[in-house]
Design an enzyme around this catalytic site. Sequence first.
Site, PDB file in Angstrom:
ATOM      1  N   SER A   1      12.259 -17.837 -19.407  1.00 16.59           N
ATOM      2  CA  SER A   1      13.031 -16.878 -20.197  1.00 16.59           C
ATOM      3  C   SER A   1      14.131 -17.547 -21.004  1.00 16.59           C
ATOM      4  CB  SER A   1      13.663 -15.851 -19.252  1.00 16.59           C
ATOM      5  OG  SER A   1      14.621 -15.055 -19.921  1.00 16.59           O
TER       6      SER A   1
ATOM      7  N   GLU B   1      16.918 -16.382 -21.291  1.00 14.47           N
ATOM      8  CA  GLU B   1      18.155 -16.192 -20.529  1.00 14.47           C
ATOM      9  C   GLU B   1      18.562 -17.473 -19.810  1.00 14.47           C
ATOM     10  OE1 GLU B   1      20.330 -13.633 -20.091  1.00 14.47           O
ATOM     11  OE2 GLU B   1      19.321 -12.381 -21.585  1.00 14.47           O
TER      12      GLU B   1
ATOM     13  N   TYR C   1      19.572 -13.553 -12.371  1.00 12.27           N
ATOM     14  CA  TYR C   1      18.208 -13.566 -12.916  1.00 12.27           C
ATOM     15  C   TYR C   1      17.920 -14.891 -13.601  1.00 12.27           C
ATOM     16  CZ  TYR C   1      14.443 -12.575 -16.255  1.00 12.27           C
ATOM     17  OH  TYR C   1      13.294 -12.643 -17.014  1.00 12.27           O
TER      18      TYR C   1
END
Length: 352
Positions: A137, A139, A161
């Site tokens: 990801s 992120e 996460y």
Amino acid sequence: MSDAKRALITGITGQDGSYLAELLLGKGYEVHGIIRRASSFNTGRIDHLYQDPHHQDVKLKLHYADLCDASSVEKLVHAIQPHEVYNLGAQSHVRVSFDMPIYTAETVGMGALKLLEALREYRDKTGNEPRFYQASSSEQYGKVVETPQKETTPFYPRSPYACAKVMAHWATVNYRESYGMHASCGILFNHESPRRGETFVTRKITRAVGRIKLGMQKKLYLGNLDSKRDWGFAGDYVEMMWRMLQQETADDYVVATGQTWSVREFAEKAFACVGLDFDEYVEFDKRYLRPAEVDLLLGDPSKAKAQLGWVPTTSFDRLVEMMVENDMDLAEREKTLKDAGHAMPEFSGHDQ
């Protein structure tokens, strides 16, 4: 055992899993998906694959298992004997990961490790070598150290996460380098669609647009309007997952559009689609701020374009239009039922 190529997808009931299942079935695959036991049905995104007359002989099979349960994963791998494995399963909501950090780490980080270990053990016992895709990801870049972000950009995660995704990413690289496994990571930047979960900010916006336009909601409350994301269409991005596993050599790739837009710009475009002024309906609410914000994500997909020949086909404007059109239809059906006296669940629009 069928002669068709077999794929195992974790997270098949999610946005990406449903688009990937469609893609693989269209290519003649036998598709197996992992679902978790729940008291309510959660297969809505893939139900149409059973109902579509063009898929009368759908080779789609669902199995109960959980990435937190290594035994169930190992048994499935041996039973299915997959040629390709796509790990999309996760507790995937960034804001929720602050409330459930341990569960997020178990499903995202340890879940990937358990699956990799199951595949390594299966290969060593049978001589078969499934190819593995890990859903990494954007992120992971978090507090970015360079812009745009590419495969070599250092990670700086800013949420539980993202920390868990970094673990899953490096575990995949480690198994590739340590055991010679065909294991690739796709570092996907934000990708949306009409199938996006309603607690994610883009879908939260387009759901509100439909309900506000039809008089069923008065305001939309959002957190950081200035955060910027590289937004693409999930249906485009799953093709990249498949292309990675068709390569002779496993590798890692950034999947992005190379453009960035703010949450404010997304919302402005969404409201404009139905002739409404964003400023009249959107208000800031600090409850939706994250403990640590990610301000800017912008991917450099040059490697993917050069080595895999991939170019996204859906523009940002068209993506917003698709989502608004879908949610206008949904709001109209809700209003019809409400006007007919049927009780409808309230749409809270929480958890940006």
